[in-house]
Design a protein around this motif. Structure first.
Motif, PDB file in Angstrom:
ATOM      1  N   PHE A  90       0.821  -1.205   0.000  1.00  0.00           N
ATOM      2  CA  PHE A  90       0.000   0.000   0.000  1.00  0.00           C
ATOM      3  C   PHE A  90       0.861   1.263   0.000  1.00  0.00           C
ATOM      4  CE2 PHE A  90      -2.951  -2.872   2.644  1.00  0.00           C
ATOM      5  CZ  PHE A  90      -3.406  -3.502   1.494  1.00  0.00           C
ATOM      6  N   PRO A  94      -1.032   2.146  -5.982  1.00  0.00           N
ATOM      7  CA  PRO A  94      -1.649   1.133  -6.849  1.00  0.00           C
ATOM      8  C   PRO A  94      -0.718   0.665  -7.961  1.00  0.00           C
ATOM      9  CG  PRO A  94      -2.515   3.303  -7.345  1.00  0.00           C
ATOM     10  CD  PRO A  94      -1.665   3.468  -6.128  1.00  0.00           C
ATOM     11  N   SER A 100      -3.051  -3.837  -7.466  1.00  0.00           N
ATOM     12  CA  SER A 100      -3.976  -2.731  -7.673  1.00  0.00           C
ATOM     13  C   SER A 100      -5.324  -3.023  -7.027  1.00  0.00           C
ATOM     14  CB  SER A 100      -4.162  -2.485  -9.176  1.00  0.00           C
ATOM     15  OG  SER A 100      -5.064  -1.424  -9.400  1.00  0.00           O
ATOM     16  N   TYR A 103      -5.023  -2.646  -3.279  1.00  0.00           N
ATOM     17  CA  TYR A 103      -4.988  -1.230  -2.896  1.00  0.00           C
ATOM     18  C   TYR A 103      -6.391  -0.625  -2.952  1.00  0.00           C
ATOM     19  CZ  TYR A 103      -3.645   3.703  -2.916  1.00  0.00           C
ATOM     20  OH  TYR A 103      -3.527   5.038  -2.618  1.00  0.00           O
ATOM     21  N   GLU A 106      -8.538  -1.916  -0.149  1.00  0.00           N
ATOM     22  CA  GLU A 106      -8.113  -1.298   1.112  1.00  0.00           C
ATOM     23  C   GLU A 106      -8.703   0.100   1.265  1.00  0.00           C
ATOM     24  OE1 GLU A 106      -5.824  -0.734   4.711  1.00  0.00           O
ATOM     25  OE2 GLU A 106      -6.578  -2.463   3.614  1.00  0.00           O
ATOM     26  N   ARG A 107      -8.691   0.880   0.183  1.00  0.00           N
ATOM     27  CA  ARG A 107      -9.247   2.235   0.239  1.00  0.00           C
ATOM     28  C   ARG A 107     -10.745   2.196   0.495  1.00  0.00           C
ATOM     29  NH1 ARG A 107      -5.859   6.620   0.378  1.00  0.00           N
ATOM     30  NH2 ARG A 107      -7.126   7.833  -1.063  1.00  0.00           N
TER      31      ARG A 107
END
Length: 411
Positions: A90, A94, A100, A103, A106-107
């Motif tokens: 992270f 990305p 990607s 990431y 996770e967001r």
């Protein structure tokens, strides 16, 4: 109970406070990194777990609590995996493929967690109001909601004008006092069980329970009582990954032991009136053991719930501020959090707020398990990929089921 027992419990609390606030302990990074998730787990559900689970499962509440603890520990393993293997990915931002997707997931999970914190702020302050009123002998849902609204308005206004960091310092003292009171409660329950055993009067009451699919769905609505271990995920700026992983595991094991001891010792005191599912019934339980315990518990509840609500409001505002593309000033998020929380307070009972919070956190855990699956593909140092994918996929499915099917108990 005798005066001697009340004095003994006060001394137990004093000794526990002395130990918990000792300079050697407070200055230990391991202790500080452990107590943050531990306080969050214990603060989330200790006060309401026994009466509410007893109202659904009766004398089998211990087994329901065990299932929740095992579920939380397994999901905690996925988050610990993300700390060790996901955070390095992270930090680089990305990339193509699984990295990607990890990431992006996770967001998204951060936004979901911020929303979960919105609900938990309403949950914490609703409990604060109920316990505060219960402590002075008042049982009025309308008054409790009105008091909760005032607390939320204060948090929203104070956060907008001054920020909440100054109030966050209350948490350290609230945590120490809460853990000391828990030590006294466990000691009182242990002495009560010993007394019943030695006099031959120890027995469980015949409580009416329905162990069916609805009970399982209601149990899914109690994920909030074991929530809090994920806070270790957001201590990256203070502690290294290995320490956060170890202390999160310790916090879950310690809190699990406390919960199981509490349920095992309290089961003999279960009453049929628990079927009403009164969230503050714990005061009635401990009040039968010693008159000092309800006073101590009310003080601990007020302090810990207020500090927990402040911490979650700060966490929600920080997550949204860091994640959303439109960067409003941080202070603008506090009135928004308060407004949403007030709407939740007036839209349903505290049982529904608990279920909403549980579903929100279960969905966050689902996303974290999805993240772990993508990290399994993307991280270069991961071994046993097929087995991990099956494991994280299974946890994701269980978390998603809890988010979709969890329902509130009837109050």
């Amino acid at each position: 109970m005798t005066i001697a027992l009340n004095v003994a419990l006060i001394l137990t609390t004093a000794v526990a406070i002395t130990i918990l606030f000792s300079k050697r302990l407070v200055d230990s990074p391991t202790y500080r990194a452990t107590v943050t998730p531990l306080a969050s787990i214990i603060g989330s559900g200790f006060l309401v777990s026994v009466p509410l689970l007893a109202s659904v499962l009766g004398n089998y509440a211990l087994f329901g609590m065990t299932a929740l603890i095992v579920f939380a520990y397994c999901v905690g393993g996925a988050i610990r995996f993300n700390i060790l293997h996901g955070e390095p990915l992270f930090r680089t931002g990305p990339r193509n493929g699984a990295g990607s997707l990890a990431y992006l997931s996770e967001r998204i999970s951060h936004v979901v967690l911020a929303g979960a914190y919105f609900v938990s702020v309403a949950y914490y302050l609703s409990l604060l109001s109920i316990f505060l009123l219960k402590g002075v002998g008042i049982d009025d849902p309308l008054m409790a909601r009105s008091m909760t609204t005032l607390f939320l308005a204060f948090i929203g206004g104070f956060g907008f004008i001054r920020g909440l960091r100054g109030l966050e310092g209350l948490e350290e003292y609230a945590v120490g006092f809460k853990l000391a009171v828990i030590a006294a409660i466990l000691a009182a329950l242990a002495l009560h069980n010993i007394h019943l055993s030695t006099t031959g009067t120890w027995h469980l009451r015949d409580l009416t329970t329905h162990l069916d699919s609805e009970a399982i769905r209601i149990l899914c609505g109690f994920v909030i009582v074991v929530q809090g271990f994920e806070t270790s995920r957001f201590l990256a700026g203070q502690y290294p990954p290995a320490l956060r992983v170890r202390t999160m595991r310790n916090a879950q094991l310690i809190s699990g032991a406390i919960y199981l001891a509490f349920f095992a010792l309290a089961t003999v005191m279960f009453q049929n009136h628990f079927a009403k599912g009164e969230v503050a019934a714990i005061i009635d339980i401990v009040g039968k053991l010693a008159f000092v315990l309800p006073i101590m518990l009310t003080g601990a509840a007020v302090a810990s719930q207020f500090s927990a609500s402040i911490a979650d409001a700060i966490g929600a505002a920080g997550l949204l501020h860091a994640t959303l593309p439109e960067r409003f000033p941080l202070s603008y998020y506090y009135p928004a959090i308060a407004t949403v929380a007030i709407a939740l307070v007036w839209s349903g009972s505290v049982f529904e707020i608990i279920a909403h919070a549980s579903r929100a956190f279960a969905f966050y855990y689902f996303l974290q398990c999805v993240v772990a699956g993508f990290v399994t593909f993307a991280a270069p140092d991961v071994t046993r990929r097929p087995a991990r994918l099956v494991w994280f996929g299974s946890l994701a499915a269980i978390s998603l089921a809890a988010a979709i099917f969890g329902i509130p108990t009837e109050g």
